[in-house]
Design a protein around this motif. Structure first.
Motif, PDB file in Angstrom:
ATOM      1  N   ARG A   1       0.824  -1.216   0.000  1.00 36.35           N
ATOM      2  CA  ARG A   1       0.000   0.000   0.000  1.00 36.35           C
ATOM      3  C   ARG A   1       0.858   1.265   0.000  1.00 36.35           C
ATOM      4  O   ARG A   1       0.528   2.256  -0.656  1.00 36.35           O
ATOM      5  CB  ARG A   1      -0.914  -0.011   1.228  1.00 36.35           C
ATOM      6  N   ALA A   2       1.985   1.209   0.719  1.00 37.67           N
ATOM      7  CA  ALA A   2       2.888   2.360   0.788  1.00 37.67           C
ATOM      8  C   ALA A   2       3.799   2.441  -0.440  1.00 37.67           C
ATOM      9  O   ALA A   2       4.572   3.386  -0.568  1.00 37.67           O
ATOM     10  CB  ALA A   2       3.728   2.288   2.054  1.00 37.67           C
ATOM     11  N   LYS A   3       3.705   1.440  -1.318  1.00 39.67           N
ATOM     12  CA  LYS A   3       4.494   1.395  -2.562  1.00 39.67           C
ATOM     13  C   LYS A   3       5.999   1.447  -2.270  1.00 39.67           C
ATOM     14  O   LYS A   3       6.737   2.216  -2.882  1.00 39.67           O
ATOM     15  CB  LYS A   3       4.075   2.503  -3.506  1.00 39.67           C
ATOM     16  N   VAL A   4       6.418   0.603  -1.347  1.00 40.12           N
ATOM     17  CA  VAL A   4       7.843   0.499  -1.022  1.00 40.12           C
ATOM     18  C   VAL A   4       8.527  -0.236  -2.168  1.00 40.12           C
ATOM     19  O   VAL A   4       8.153  -1.349  -2.507  1.00 40.12           O
ATOM     20  CB  VAL A   4       8.051  -0.259   0.308  1.00 40.12           C
ATOM     21  N   TYR A   5       9.513   0.402  -2.776  1.00 36.74           N
ATOM     22  CA  TYR A   5      10.208  -0.230  -3.893  1.00 36.74           C
ATOM     23  C   TYR A   5      11.712  -0.316  -3.685  1.00 36.74           C
ATOM     24  O   TYR A   5      12.419  -0.943  -4.459  1.00 36.74           O
ATOM     25  CB  TYR A   5       9.905   0.498  -5.204  1.00 36.74           C
TER      26      TYR A   5
ATOM     27  N   GLU B   1      13.711  -4.486   3.043  1.00 30.31           N
ATOM     28  CA  GLU B   1      13.943  -5.132   4.336  1.00 30.31           C
ATOM     29  C   GLU B   1      13.918  -4.117   5.484  1.00 30.31           C
ATOM     30  O   GLU B   1      13.433  -4.414   6.570  1.00 30.31           O
ATOM     31  CB  GLU B   1      15.252  -5.908   4.334  1.00 30.31           C
ATOM     32  N   TYR B   2      14.432  -2.919   5.232  1.00 31.49           N
ATOM     33  CA  TYR B   2      14.411  -1.867   6.252  1.00 31.49           C
ATOM     34  C   TYR B   2      12.965  -1.509   6.623  1.00 31.49           C
ATOM     35  O   TYR B   2      12.615  -1.427   7.798  1.00 31.49           O
ATOM     36  CB  TYR B   2      15.155  -0.628   5.760  1.00 31.49           C
ATOM     37  N   TYR B   3      12.131  -1.320   5.612  1.00 30.40           N
ATOM     38  CA  TYR B   3      10.740  -0.951   5.878  1.00 30.40           C
ATOM     39  C   TYR B   3       9.949  -2.114   6.475  1.00 30.40           C
ATOM     40  O   TYR B   3       9.037  -1.906   7.270  1.00 30.40           O
ATOM     41  CB  TYR B   3      10.079  -0.405   4.619  1.00 30.40           C
ATOM     42  N   ARG B   4      10.304  -3.348   6.121  1.00 28.66           N
ATOM     43  CA  ARG B   4       9.670  -4.506   6.740  1.00 28.66           C
ATOM     44  C   ARG B   4      10.007  -4.530   8.241  1.00 28.66           C
ATOM     45  O   ARG B   4       9.155  -4.796   9.080  1.00 28.66           O
ATOM     46  CB  ARG B   4      10.134  -5.797   6.074  1.00 28.66           C
ATOM     47  N   HIS B   5      11.248  -4.214   8.544  1.00 32.04           N
ATOM     48  CA  HIS B   5      11.669  -4.154   9.945  1.00 32.04           C
ATOM     49  C   HIS B   5      10.917  -3.042  10.685  1.00 32.04           C
ATOM     50  O   HIS B   5      10.463  -3.243  11.819  1.00 32.04           O
ATOM     51  CB  HIS B   5      13.178  -3.936  10.017  1.00 32.04           C
TER      52      HIS B   5
ATOM     53  N   ILE C   1       5.437   3.697   8.456  1.00 29.01           N
ATOM     54  CA  ILE C   1       6.141   3.573   7.171  1.00 29.01           C
ATOM     55  C   ILE C   1       6.167   4.928   6.467  1.00 29.01           C
ATOM     56  O   ILE C   1       7.222   5.335   5.940  1.00 29.01           O
ATOM     57  CB  ILE C   1       5.478   2.509   6.273  1.00 29.01           C
ATOM     58  N   TYR C   2       5.060   5.632   6.442  1.00 30.58           N
ATOM     59  CA  TYR C   2       5.030   6.948   5.790  1.00 30.58           C
ATOM     60  C   TYR C   2       5.981   7.932   6.474  1.00 30.58           C
ATOM     61  O   TYR C   2       6.648   8.719   5.814  1.00 30.58           O
ATOM     62  CB  TYR C   2       3.612   7.514   5.783  1.00 30.58           C
ATOM     63  N   ARG C   3       6.046   7.884   7.799  1.00 28.14           N
ATOM     64  CA  ARG C   3       6.986   8.771   8.512  1.00 28.14           C
ATOM     65  C   ARG C   3       8.431   8.444   8.150  1.00 28.14           C
ATOM     66  O   ARG C   3       9.246   9.341   7.930  1.00 28.14           O
ATOM     67  CB  ARG C   3       6.802   8.637  10.016  1.00 28.14           C
ATOM     68  N   GLU C   4       8.748   7.166   8.096  1.00 27.85           N
ATOM     69  CA  GLU C   4      10.107   6.763   7.744  1.00 27.85           C
ATOM     70  C   GLU C   4      10.440   7.160   6.316  1.00 27.85           C
ATOM     71  O   GLU C   4      11.564   7.585   6.032  1.00 27.85           O
ATOM     72  CB  GLU C   4      10.286   5.254   7.925  1.00 27.85           C
ATOM     73  N   MET C   5       9.480   7.040   5.409  1.00 26.81           N
ATOM     74  CA  MET C   5       9.709   7.448   4.018  1.00 26.81           C
ATOM     75  C   MET C   5       9.947   8.954   3.935  1.00 26.81           C
ATOM     76  O   MET C   5      10.811   9.409   3.189  1.00 26.81           O
ATOM     77  CB  MET C   5       8.518   7.045   3.143  1.00 26.81           C
TER      78      MET C   5
END
Length: 89
Positions: A21-25, A29-33, A65-69
């Motif tokens: 949903r956040a379109k992590v590309y 692995e970082y965002y999964r963590h 996730i959005y904050r980290e992005m």
């Protein structure tokens, strides 16, 4: 309440959904963590009086996730390294 290992096993598909949903590309692995940590934080903060856990956990992970992005994009914009140009005469 159940142990976090059981919660993590049950909500692993939701982590995948949040990442999609956040379109992590990149840095997958970082965002999964980050999402796993957010799930743990949601599990610790959850109060059953306010409703079901699943929507609370989903929103908590997605927001994290959005904050980290946003942090990553800000860092890349302001602190991107560049190499000095070398000129041959």
């Amino acid at each position: 309440m159940e142990a976090f290992d059981q919660v993590l096993e049950q909500y692993t598909p939701m982590i995948n959904s949040v990442l999609k949903r956040a379109k992590v590309y990149k840095n997958h692995e970082y965002y999964r963590h980050c999402a796993t940590i957010a799930l743990w934080e949601a599990w610790r903060k959850y109060d059953p009086v306010h409703g079901p856990f699943a929507p609370f956990a989903y929103r908590y992970m997605l927001t994290t996730i959005y904050r980290e992005m946003t942090k990553e994009n800000h860092y890349e914009e302001h602190y991107a390294s560049y190499e000095k140009e070398t000129h041959q005469l």
